[in-house]
Motif scaffolding. Structure first.
Motif, PDB file in Angstrom:
ATOM      1  N   ASN A 261       0.811  -1.217   0.000  1.00 35.60           N
ATOM      2  CA  ASN A 261       0.000   0.000   0.000  1.00 35.60           C
ATOM      3  C   ASN A 261       0.849   1.273   0.000  1.00 35.60           C
ATOM      4  O   ASN A 261       1.958   1.287   0.520  1.00 35.60           O
ATOM      5  CB  ASN A 261      -0.936   0.004   1.208  1.00 35.60           C
ATOM      6  CG  ASN A 261      -1.923  -1.147   1.154  1.00 35.60           C
ATOM      7  OD1 ASN A 261      -1.981  -1.877   0.177  1.00 35.60           O
ATOM      8  ND2 ASN A 261      -2.702  -1.308   2.211  1.00 35.60           N
ATOM      9  N   MET A 262       0.271   2.322  -0.578  1.00 37.74           N
ATOM     10  CA  MET A 262       0.955   3.615  -0.673  1.00 37.74           C
ATOM     11  C   MET A 262       0.021   4.703  -0.159  1.00 37.74           C
ATOM     12  O   MET A 262      -1.014   4.416   0.425  1.00 37.74           O
ATOM     13  CB  MET A 262       1.327   3.898  -2.125  1.00 37.74           C
ATOM     14  CG  MET A 262       2.243   2.862  -2.721  1.00 37.74           C
ATOM     15  SD  MET A 262       2.768   3.372  -4.358  1.00 37.74           S
ATOM     16  CE  MET A 262       3.787   1.982  -4.779  1.00 37.74           C
ATOM     17  N   GLU A 263       0.413   5.969  -0.417  1.00 39.90           N
ATOM     18  CA  GLU A 263      -0.409   7.080   0.052  1.00 39.90           C
ATOM     19  C   GLU A 263      -0.142   8.350  -0.722  1.00 39.90           C
ATOM     20  O   GLU A 263       0.605   8.342  -1.702  1.00 39.90           O
ATOM     21  CB  GLU A 263      -0.122   7.351   1.535  1.00 39.90           C
ATOM     22  CG  GLU A 263      -1.318   7.919   2.311  1.00 39.90           C
ATOM     23  CD  GLU A 263      -0.902   8.915   3.349  1.00 39.90           C
ATOM     24  OE1 GLU A 263      -0.386   8.520   4.388  1.00 39.90           O
ATOM     25  OE2 GLU A 263      -1.111  10.127   3.096  1.00 39.90           O
ATOM     26  N   ARG A 264      -0.790   9.395  -0.248  1.00 36.26           N
ATOM     27  CA  ARG A 264      -0.509  10.797  -0.551  1.00 36.26           C
ATOM     28  C   ARG A 264      -1.336  11.422  -1.667  1.00 36.26           C
ATOM     29  O   ARG A 264      -1.605  12.605  -1.603  1.00 36.26           O
ATOM     30  CB  ARG A 264       0.986  11.058  -0.869  1.00 36.26           C
ATOM     31  CG  ARG A 264       1.962  10.692   0.232  1.00 36.26           C
ATOM     32  CD  ARG A 264       2.041  11.744   1.299  1.00 36.26           C
ATOM     33  NE  ARG A 264       3.247  11.600   2.124  1.00 36.26           N
ATOM     34  CZ  ARG A 264       3.289  10.988   3.305  1.00 36.26           C
ATOM     35  NH1 ARG A 264       2.179  10.482   3.836  1.00 36.26           N
ATOM     36  NH2 ARG A 264       4.412  10.900   3.983  1.00 36.26           N
ATOM     37  N   ASP A 265      -1.722  10.671  -2.717  1.00 33.47           N
ATOM     38  CA  ASP A 265      -2.350  11.342  -3.853  1.00 33.47           C
ATOM     39  C   ASP A 265      -3.655  12.017  -3.434  1.00 33.47           C
ATOM     40  O   ASP A 265      -4.631  11.362  -3.069  1.00 33.47           O
ATOM     41  CB  ASP A 265      -2.637  10.337  -4.980  1.00 33.47           C
ATOM     42  CG  ASP A 265      -2.264  10.905  -6.340  1.00 33.47           C
ATOM     43  OD1 ASP A 265      -2.113  12.134  -6.459  1.00 33.47           O
ATOM     44  OD2 ASP A 265      -2.117  10.116  -7.281  1.00 33.47           O
ATOM     45  N   GLN A 266      -3.645  13.343  -3.428  1.00 32.08           N
ATOM     46  CA  GLN A 266      -4.849  14.121  -3.110  1.00 32.08           C
ATOM     47  C   GLN A 266      -4.862  15.382  -3.957  1.00 32.08           C
ATOM     48  O   GLN A 266      -3.823  15.984  -4.212  1.00 32.08           O
ATOM     49  CB  GLN A 266      -4.860  14.528  -1.625  1.00 32.08           C
ATOM     50  CG  GLN A 266      -5.138  13.371  -0.670  1.00 32.08           C
ATOM     51  CD  GLN A 266      -5.148  13.788   0.785  1.00 32.08           C
ATOM     52  OE1 GLN A 266      -4.800  14.918   1.128  1.00 32.08           O
ATOM     53  NE2 GLN A 266      -5.548  12.865   1.657  1.00 32.08           N
ATOM     54  N   TYR A 267      -6.087  15.772  -4.344  1.00 37.99           N
ATOM     55  CA  TYR A 267      -6.295  17.009  -5.096  1.00 37.99           C
ATOM     56  C   TYR A 267      -7.145  17.925  -4.223  1.00 37.99           C
ATOM     57  O   TYR A 267      -8.213  17.541  -3.763  1.00 37.99           O
ATOM     58  CB  TYR A 267      -7.003  16.689  -6.410  1.00 37.99           C
ATOM     59  CG  TYR A 267      -7.655  17.888  -7.059  1.00 37.99           C
ATOM     60  CD1 TYR A 267      -6.898  18.813  -7.766  1.00 37.99           C
ATOM     61  CD2 TYR A 267      -9.031  18.098  -6.935  1.00 37.99           C
ATOM     62  CE1 TYR A 267      -7.498  19.925  -8.345  1.00 37.99           C
ATOM     63  CE2 TYR A 267      -9.636  19.203  -7.510  1.00 37.99           C
ATOM     64  CZ  TYR A 267      -8.868  20.116  -8.212  1.00 37.99           C
ATOM     65  OH  TYR A 267      -9.452  21.218  -8.772  1.00 37.99           O
ATOM     66  N   TRP A 268      -6.646  19.132  -3.967  1.00 37.06           N
ATOM     67  CA  TRP A 268      -7.354  20.085  -3.098  1.00 37.06           C
ATOM     68  C   TRP A 268      -7.749  21.318  -3.913  1.00 37.06           C
ATOM     69  O   TRP A 268      -6.929  21.862  -4.651  1.00 37.06           O
ATOM     70  CB  TRP A 268      -6.465  20.558  -1.953  1.00 37.06           C
ATOM     71  CG  TRP A 268      -6.024  19.509  -0.973  1.00 37.06           C
ATOM     72  CD1 TRP A 268      -5.174  18.463  -1.212  1.00 37.06           C
ATOM     73  CD2 TRP A 268      -6.392  19.402   0.412  1.00 37.06           C
ATOM     74  NE1 TRP A 268      -4.993  17.720  -0.064  1.00 37.06           N
ATOM     75  CE2 TRP A 268      -5.720  18.279   0.946  1.00 37.06           C
ATOM     76  CE3 TRP A 268      -7.215  20.155   1.254  1.00 37.06           C
ATOM     77  CZ2 TRP A 268      -5.854  17.888   2.284  1.00 37.06           C
ATOM     78  CZ3 TRP A 268      -7.343  19.770   2.593  1.00 37.06           C
ATOM     79  CH2 TRP A 268      -6.679  18.641   3.091  1.00 37.06           C
TER      80      TRP A 268
END
Lengths: 773, 161
Positions: free
Chosen positions: A289-296
């Motif tokens: 598993n990974m993380e972080r991808d977010q669009y604000w």
């Protein structure tokens, strides 16, 4: 009596064996008759499976068995990973099956398991498994995935929205109406991973004689592995033992539970032989598993003095193809945004997008670096537009120390109101600015510019909820030999639990830490446990050791009073012996431990329970909030886009320190991960969600030349939430790093008025921005 | 079907004679045939450096070599660095004293790389140390403790020389 151990800057007990190659990591186990496993994984991000032919693989040298979903015992064919943390906001909680034979939803999803005499033969045979795929379009970036007509992550679902919720408080509309200045901006923070240098690994063996399944796993959470094995395989809890031996780094991805951790034990039982599976780096890129991808998409409103009036907007969180950890990560993001500031009104709508990528679960920082990036960028923009210094606009908005404890107005994911328990945010910022010689920076910048060099400075603040419940326990036991043993449930993946928990315990008995053994991460050694994640061990296990050791100390004194025929109040513990104050009379802990083993036919002294031991499970009433300020000075080459971090200063408040040496190491390591998030680490996928950066040559981790020394100063605001006053320290370095580094890059490039709204920022992106300006 | 050869490799002074497949990597030979598991495998494509060993005194990535290529050669691994069971080598001691390791997984490669480097460059600058370990990834420490340990070890080794 020895020097005080708690709070001392001392070297670790763990090191000599690790420095001489005597550690025991999961791949180091060689059990008699052991088989090795290799997985067949989907090479496509999204496909329907029309058939699987394992006959050629079965015929390969050394192959003992090949399993597809259809070959598994009936109860395992359709079982999915248990849904860990349900929430009513989740509408499509997709969970992974052990092996997939209908529709694969990310490149790397396991389809078949080959078991052979050697890993080499297992891998050869895995290439001979023929899978008939009907390739489907994949949902790639999370923003596009939620658009009308986007390819579906799961072919039979109505859309790609996995969850939706809004958090906030106050009248945001009104705040924006009355604002002196508003600013709107979109931010992207991109996908990256934990990338421990040790990959995941599982060894399992079934002992028919006592019907016992023993599992060694490179996990942060052996009790979680046990719980899931019990749930998924339908096993009796007391017939499973899970051990996290030495673990070569965790950083979050080894917290959660994976299908491989159920399959390998199930197959070991099935075949009646030990089975080992060690993830290789390619699998790690595909299936961990990974993380972080977010669009604000965010807006800020301030008054003429730069005081915050409100923040509002929306965020899209990429959760990958499955949701094993529910919405924990995006919920943490949403509740982290206000940070250390007095923010009168706030509203954030979050939508969670299913994409054809490996699942998203916490990676060091856990949703917070993204929120801090958004908030700190907004503050930089407001400062620039108002002509206020970036540190000054922050100072004006920091929560005053006298307002602690400070109720935020938000409800945390445990359903309780979020209240910052303690902290001195203004002091932290002052200390960081002083460490960085912030006031001297304009002169340094002018001088550098005179020489054609472009240096810049950036600042970012954060607040982090640490030390989450429900509990982590500890047993403190004095052995008949006099040696003290501490048992606790969470594994150690480099944090130094032996040393720090021994420091908590040692002073109670006046002994050296070397007189204490700490056994961690073994479900056979303590009845209940949770795991090492969310910066929670010092708070939870540390407090439990403190409480248990106090109880053992009281018991030792009570028994010694009988043995020495003295009053309890006349006794003290020094150098591992109970002594009668002001006399030569004493009795050793070893003799007391033997006395409470009991003698056949006699009562126990003082009517105590047998055994010189105690167990406590400390359960905090809420999170303890750690905070900090990062100030970073960089030099940027506008021609090549190269960024050199010249100075990295951090003021860090994780409450009382058990061992500043260890805490410094945690901060330094966490900063390095933040450097990766800011400048290097970007897991790249093509438009169909197929990974294209699946080696360390394409996905870059920070190496020594580009990682800065970090000057750390500690502000110690003890928390009232636990008896030690400690807060978590493992993630704080990562959380503000990308925000501060990118702020510094913008500042260095201010002659070109470059604005950066995403992370990481790579050299080619910097050059492009400079050339475009 | 597999091609096998008998090889003899001296590791930390002990000679290991084994019949191995020609495709067996040197890392797997050391770890799984000789059971010297102190050498670690982190990426198997030569980037992370955890598997670094000393081959006739020079560093080599044991994941990128075949065991048969080491036939007749002398290897030092992390298990062979300390002078005896009770004492640590000054470089190992400097790692403990400067918090140069956390999980310990990259440590074998860091130690072997720095042993060679400090022989070649007994009085290095910080920049030179950072360049020397630029092919060894550590995810825990941020390298700060490792660099401090290397500089400290250089002083100790010079004082002892």
């Amino acid at each position: 009596m020895g020097a005080k151990m708690f709070g001392a800057r001392i070297a670790r007990l763990e090191d000599p064996r690790l420095l001489s190659g005597q550690g025991n990591y999961t791949d180091d186990f060689h059990l008699p008759d052991m088989l090795e496993a290799a997985f067949v994984r989907s090479p496509h991000s999204h496909a329907r499976i029309d058939g699987i032919d394992v006959s050629a693989a079965m015929a390969h040298d050394g192959v003992v068995a090949v399993y597809t979903a259809a070959d598994l015992p009936e109860n395992l064919r359709d079982v999915t990973v248990p849904f860990q943390v349900p929430n009513p906001a989740i509408s499509q909680p997709f969970q992974q099956r052990l092996l997939e034979n209908r529709e694969v939803c990310f490149a790397g999803e396991p389809i078949a398991l080959v078991v052979a005499d050697t890993r080499y033969n297992a891998e050869d045979a895995a290439t001979l498994v023929a899978v008939d795929y009907e390739i489907l379009a994949g949902a790639d970036n999370c923003k596009d995935a939620l658009a009308e007509g986007a390819p579906l992550c799961h072919a039979d679902s109505p859309n790609n929205e996995g969850a939706k919720y809004t958090v906030g408080y106050g009248d945001v509309e009104e705040a924006f109406k009355n604002a002196h200045l508003t600013h709107r901006e979109e931010f992207w923070v991109h996908r990256g991973g934990g990338f421990a240098i040790e990959n995941r690994a599982v060894v399992a063996t079934y002992d028919e004689l006592d019907d016992m399944l023993t599992i060694w796993s490179a996990t942060q959470s052996p009790f979680l592995v046990k719980q899931n094995v019990v749930d998924m395989l339908g096993w009796e809890s007391d017939k499973v033992r899970v051990i996290a031996p030495d673990v070569g780094g965790g950083f979050g991805p080894k917290t959660v539970y994976y299908v491989e951790e159920a399959l390998i034990p199930a197959i070991a039982k099935e075949l009646g032989r030990p089975v080992k599976w060690v993830e290789d780096r390619r699998e790690n890129f595909l299936a961990t598993n990974m993380e972080r991808d977010q669009y604000w998409d965010m807006q800020i409103a301030v008054d003429a003095d730069g005081k915050l009036l409100g923040v509002r907007g929306s965020m899209i969180h990429d959760t990958g193809a499955y949701m094993p950890w529910g919405i924990i990560t995006p919920y943490i993001s949403a509740t982290t945004l206000p940070g250390p500031y007095v923010l009168p009104t706030y509203e954030l709508e979050t939508r969670v997008a299913l994409t054809n990528k490996v699942a998203v679960t916490p990676v060091r920082g856990a949703g917070r670096p993204q929120a801090v990036f958004a908030m700190e960028r907004l503050l930089d923009r407001a400062a620039d537009k108002l002509g206020i210094d970036r540190a000054e606009i922050r100072r004006r908005n920091l929560i005053p120390t006298e307002e602690m404890p400070y109720a935020l107005g938000l409800i945390f994911r445990d359903g309780k109101p979020m209240t910052y328990d303690s902290g001195d945010y203004p002091k932290c910022q002052v200390e960081a600015l002083s460490l960085a010689d912030y006031d001297g920076f304009p002169a340094r910048q002018n001088e550098a510019r005179g020489k054609g060099r472009h240096i810049g400075i950036g600042i970012a603040n954060y607040v982090e909820g640490t030390g989450l419940g429900p509990f982590e326990g500890a047993t403190v036991r004095i052995q008949p030999s006099g040696r003290i043993c501490v048992y606790t449930g969470g594994g150690d993946s480099g944090q130094g639990h032996w040393t720090t928990l021994a420091q908590v315990c040692a002073d109670k008995f006046g002994v050296e830490i070397a007189d204490i053994d700490v056994q961690k991460g073994d479900t056979a050694k303590i009845a209940s446990g949770v795991g090492t994640f969310a910066s929670r061990i010092a708070v939870n296990a540390g407090s439990s050791v403190h409480l248990a050791a106090n109880e053992v100390r009281e018991k030792a004194i009570k028994v010694a009073a009988h043995m020495l025929e003295a009053a309890e109040e006349d006794l003290n513990i020094e150098d591992g012996r109970v002594v009668v104050k002001g006399s030569d009379l004493s009795v050793g802990l070893s003799e007391i431990a033997r006395a409470v083993q009991g003698m056949p036919g006699f009562s126990l002294p003082g009517g105590v329970e047998p055994g010189l031991e105690a167990t406590h499970y400390f359960s905090p009433s809420q999170s303890s909030y750690c905070n900090g300020t990062a100030v970073v000075e960089v030099e940027v080459d506008p021609d090549t886009g190269h960024v050199d971090i010249l100075n990295y200063s951090m003021a860090h408040d994780s409450g009382t320190l058990i061992n500043p040496f260890v805490v410094d190491g945690q901060v330094q390591g966490a900063v390095a991960q933040g450097v990766g998030n800011a400048l290097l680490e970007w897991m790249i996928y093509d438009d169909n969600a197929n990974p294209v950066s699946a080696t360390f040559a394409e996905y870059l981790l920070p190496s020594a030349p580009e990682t800065p020394n970090v000057a750390v100063t500690h502000v110690e605001s003890p928390t009232p939430i636990n008896p030690l006053g400690v807060k978590g320290a493992g993630e704080g370095g990562t959380i503000p790093a990308a925000a501060a580094i990118i702020s510094a890059i913008e500042n260095a490039l201010s002659p070109w008025e470059v604005e950066i709204s995403g992370a990481p920022v790579t050299p080619s992106m910097i050059v492009e921005k400079v050339q475009r300006s | 079907m597999s091609d096998r050869r008998t090889i003899s490799v001296t590791i930390n002074g002990e000679t290991f004679e084994r019949e191995v497949e020609t495709r067996l990597t040197l890392a797997d030979f050391i770890r799984h045939e000789c059971l010297l598991t102190g050498t670690h495998v982190g990426c198997e494509h030569g980037v992370c450096g955890a598997c670094t060993i000393l081959l006739n005194g020079r560093t080599a990535r044991s994941c990128l070599m075949l065991a048969v290529q080491a036939n007749g050669q002398k290897i030092t691994t992390i298990e062979g660095i300390a002078p005896n069971d009770e004492e640590l080598h000054p470089l190992q001691q400097a790692f403990q004293d400067n918090h140069g390791l956390q999980c310990g997984f990259c440590t074998p490669g860091m130690l072997t790389t720095l042993l060679e480097f400090l022989q070649d460059n007994p009085d290095p600058t910080e920049r030179e140390v950072r360049e020397a370990i630029s092919g060894n990834l550590c995810r825990c420490t941020g390298y700060q403790g490792i660099v401090a340990a290397a500089l400290d070890a250089a002083k100790r080794l010079q004082a002892g020389a």
